[in-house]
Scaffold this active site. Structure first.
Site, PDB file in Angstrom:
ATOM      1  N   HIS A 155       0.822  -1.221   0.000  1.00 55.62           N
ATOM      2  CA  HIS A 155       0.000   0.000   0.000  1.00 55.62           C
ATOM      3  C   HIS A 155       0.850   1.263   0.000  1.00 55.62           C
ATOM      4  CE1 HIS A 155      -4.012  -1.838   0.657  1.00 55.62           C
ATOM      5  NE2 HIS A 155      -3.257  -2.854   1.025  1.00 55.62           N
ATOM      6  N   ASP A 364       3.378   9.498  -0.612  1.00 56.50           N
ATOM      7  CA  ASP A 364       2.225   8.662  -0.258  1.00 56.50           C
ATOM      8  C   ASP A 364       2.080   7.571  -1.313  1.00 56.50           C
ATOM      9  OD1 ASP A 364      -0.028   7.966   1.281  1.00 56.50           O
ATOM     10  OD2 ASP A 364      -0.673  10.045   1.426  1.00 56.50           O
TER      11      ASP A 364
HETATM   12  P1  ADQ Z   1      -3.131   5.864   4.778  1.00 54.43           P
HETATM   13  O1  ADQ Z   1      -1.741   6.365   4.961  1.00 54.43           O
HETATM   14  O2  ADQ Z   1      -3.910   5.629   6.014  1.00 54.43           O
HETATM   15  O3  ADQ Z   1      -3.194   4.543   3.870  1.00 54.43           O
HETATM   16  P2  ADQ Z   1      -5.109   7.187   2.920  1.00 54.43           P
HETATM   17  O4  ADQ Z   1      -4.908   6.619   1.571  1.00 54.43           O
HETATM   18  O5  ADQ Z   1      -5.424   8.637   2.893  1.00 54.43           O
HETATM   19  O6  ADQ Z   1      -3.857   7.028   3.882  1.00 54.43           O
HETATM   20  O7  ADQ Z   1      -6.310   6.394   3.565  1.00 54.43           O
HETATM   21  C1  ADQ Z   1      -6.873   6.772   4.760  1.00 54.43           C
HETATM   22  C2  ADQ Z   1      -8.334   6.324   4.852  1.00 54.43           C
HETATM   23  O8  ADQ Z   1      -8.754   6.595   6.190  1.00 54.43           O
HETATM   24  C3  ADQ Z   1      -9.247   7.144   3.932  1.00 54.43           C
HETATM   25  O9  ADQ Z   1     -10.301   6.322   3.480  1.00 54.43           O
HETATM   26  C4  ADQ Z   1      -9.756   8.255   4.842  1.00 54.43           C
HETATM   27  O10 ADQ Z   1     -11.072   8.743   4.542  1.00 54.43           O
HETATM   28  C5  ADQ Z   1      -9.738   7.611   6.208  1.00 54.43           C
HETATM   29  N1  ADQ Z   1      -9.386   8.635   7.210  1.00 54.43           N
HETATM   30  C6  ADQ Z   1      -8.383   9.517   7.144  1.00 54.43           C
HETATM   31  N2  ADQ Z   1      -8.421  10.361   8.217  1.00 54.43           N
HETATM   32  C7  ADQ Z   1      -9.455   9.965   8.955  1.00 54.43           C
HETATM   33  C8  ADQ Z   1     -10.036  10.441  10.174  1.00 54.43           C
HETATM   34  N3  ADQ Z   1      -9.597  11.531  10.770  1.00 54.43           N
HETATM   35  N4  ADQ Z   1     -11.075   9.754  10.674  1.00 54.43           N
HETATM   36  C9  ADQ Z   1     -11.583   8.683  10.025  1.00 54.43           C
HETATM   37  N5  ADQ Z   1     -11.102   8.216   8.849  1.00 54.43           N
HETATM   38  C10 ADQ Z   1     -10.050   8.841   8.328  1.00 54.43           C
HETATM   39  C11 ADQ Z   1      -2.242   3.669   3.258  1.00 54.43           C
HETATM   40  C12 ADQ Z   1      -1.200   4.337   2.357  1.00 54.43           C
HETATM   41  C13 ADQ Z   1      -1.896   5.177   1.291  1.00 54.43           C
HETATM   42  C14 ADQ Z   1      -2.874   4.310   0.502  1.00 54.43           C
HETATM   43  C15 ADQ Z   1      -3.797   3.530   1.441  1.00 54.43           C
HETATM   44  C16 ADQ Z   1      -4.657   2.518   0.690  1.00 54.43           C
HETATM   45  O11 ADQ Z   1      -0.322   5.149   3.117  1.00 54.43           O
HETATM   46  O12 ADQ Z   1      -0.952   5.777   0.416  1.00 54.43           O
HETATM   47  O13 ADQ Z   1      -3.666   5.125  -0.335  1.00 54.43           O
HETATM   48  O14 ADQ Z   1      -3.037   2.817   2.411  1.00 54.43           O
HETATM   49  O15 ADQ Z   1      -3.864   1.694  -0.114  1.00 54.43           O
END
Ligand code: ADQ
Length: 458
Positions: A155, A364
């Site tokens: 990821h 990211d």
């Molecule tokens: P993350 O680093 O966690 O994921 P992201 O891709 O933004 O980053 O996913 C976060 C998820 O959690 C999103 O669905 C978002 O809506 C939710 N989220 C974020 N902040 C939140 C909050 N305050 N409260 C509740 N929910 C929240 C890792 C990798 C990324 C990759 C994903 C998926 O770092 O690059 O996109 O996995 O593969």
């Protein structure tokens, strides 16, 4: 019919509403389609012997979770996973910390996962392992005689070999990856970093056709499977939630001011201090934005056991206090910094309500918030996305306002551009990004990966 056996560090809560993130949504859909098992750590630490997996069955899915020893957990999770691999994969060597006992615990926990899985595995299961915590799992399973197809999805970004070499046992990591049949990355860039790493370490024997390689004596498939979202699901949730009491009150409180939103886990890779600095630059360089814009940053703490995460929390509190102290007026506070999580529905409503989405990670793998922001918008009057060029999502969302997340002045200009973007331009950019999101949605991600894994059975 073969079952899907999915493995990740943590398993989504089978009863609570927490299974709502992108990964959980995608995996659950795959598990429902094929039926199967979701295996991982249940979140409990114990002192004594690791017990057998606890199994909760819901429909055609079994959620199988194990506990971990306290000392292993710390070195495996806070140590190797999050103080070695996480900073390396995000090119942030200043946060890299290595101790040999981290490597030992990492191997030990992966071996424990493999041992506990053995009893649950069936002959024709296909196994799908997720993320950097579990790279050696296939090697452990193969050692125990498992011959099922095993796939791995990373990821986070895969670092260039010169960065990976910072890790004393980086060769073990590369070799361990070659024990999978299918290795999926978020972008072509990650595929290139990995295959080039294999080549430079002398592990690549041949480039075959169609994403197949011969490496360390095995034939592997290595491809980009960019993770997507449930586009219509996010749109529906956002459209409903924007009318909820909480989001309506937030909109009223803005009193017609422009609304900028950021939603991230509190993590140094997300570029939050740089983002706060950019907003400060905006207020300083464009005085007409003062009292006209409100920036809300939602960032719940994560990985609180790692020192760097405690530091960044303090730094952001100080920055928000400083900027607000300098610029606030009796009727306006420029930054609203919320250091806690919210329900997915409220988050989607806030994304919908925003005129500008600020998604500016320093690095990211993908970044689902960028995609959720676009999907949440009203197509007739969409907000504008300001997106880091160093997020995997930038490879797909080319119509966002693309910024370098280290350049706070450039980001201030980009926010100003987004704030003044004409409606026609916002609509055009949004329509084109929605097309891309639909082509690479969450169903495409899991279907393509699972198909490749099934084909690897030969
Ligand atoms: P993350 O680093 O966690 O994921 P992201 O891709 O933004 O980053 O996913 C976060 C998820 O959690 C999103 O669905 C978002 O809506 C939710 N989220 C974020 N902040 C939140 C909050 N305050 N409260 C509740 N929910 C929240 C890792 C990798 C990324 C990759 C994903 C998926 O770092 O690059 O996109 O996995 O593969």
């Amino acid at each position: 019919m073969s079952r899907l056996f999915a493995v990740s560090n943590r398993v989504a809560d089978p009863v609570g509403g927490k299974a709502a993130g992108g990964l959980a949504v995608g995996l659950l859909a795959a598990l429902k389609q094929y039926g199967g098992v979701w295996f991982g750590w249940g979140g409990k630490i114990r002192q004594g012997d690791p017990s057998d997996p606890t199994i909760v069955r819901r429909g055609n899915i079994s959620y199988a979770t194990i506990d971990l020893f306290e000392s292993d957990y710390d070195d495996y999770y806070n140590g190797y996973s999050n103080a070695c691999l996480w900073p390396l994969c995000h090119y942030m060597l200043g946060f890299f910390r290595y101790e040999r006992r981290f490597s030992e615990a990492y191997r030990k926990v992966n071996a424990l996962f493999a041992r506990k899985m053995l009893r649950l595995l069936e002959d024709d299961d296909f196994i799908w392992v997720h993320d950097y915590h579990l790279i050696p799992l296939a090697a452990e399973l193969r050692r125990a005689g498992v011959t099922n197809p095993i796939g791995f999805f990373m990821h986070v970004p895969f670092p260039n070999i010169d960065v990976l070499r910072t890790l004393p046992d980086h060769l073990d990591i590369l070799r361990a990856l070659t024990c999978y049949d299918v290795i999926g990355f978020q972008t072509h860039n990650d595929v290139r970093s990995f295959t080039e790493g294999l080549a430079r370490e002398g592990l690549l024997q041949a480039r075959l056709d169609d994403g197949r390689f011969r490496a360390d004596g095995r034939e592997i498939t290595v491809r980009a499977y960019p993770i997507g979202i449930d586009v219509d699901g996010v749109f529906r949730m956002a459209s409903r939630s924007v009318r909820s009491a909480t989001v309506s009150r937030t909109i009223e409180g803005l009193q017609g001011r422009g609304f900028i939103v950021g939603v991230d886990r509190l993590d140094y890779s997300k570029g939050l201090p740089e983002r706060f600095r950019a907003f400060e630059q905006l207020l300083a360089r464009y005085p007409e934005t003062r009292n006209r814009l409100v920036f809300m940053q939602i960032a719940p703490p994560t990985r609180t056991g790692v020192r760097a995460y405690q530091d960044i929390r303090r730094e952001l509190e100080q920055m928000a206090g400083h900027i607000n102290g300098h610029y606030a007026e009796p009727d306006w506070v420029p930054i609203r910094y919320l250091n806690r999580g919210f329900s997915r529905s409220i988050l989607m409503g806030l994304l919908r309500a925003a005129n500008i989405g600020l998604v500016t990670p320093l690095r990211d793998g993908m970044n689902l918030v960028a995609k959720e922001f676009v999907a949440a918008q009203d197509p007739d009057n969409p907000g504008a996305l300001v997106l880091s060029s160093l997020a995997g999502a930038a490879a797909e969302l080319e119509e966002a306002v693309i910024v370098n997340p280290y350049d706070s002045e450039g980001m201030a200009e980009a926010i100003q551009q987004a704030a003044n973007m004409p409606l026609d331009e916002r609509r055009e950019r949004h329509a084109s990004m929605i097309d891309t999101l639909r082509r690479h949605d969450i169903d495409a991600w899991r279907t393509q990966f699972v198909d490749a894994l099934q084909q690897s059975r030969g």
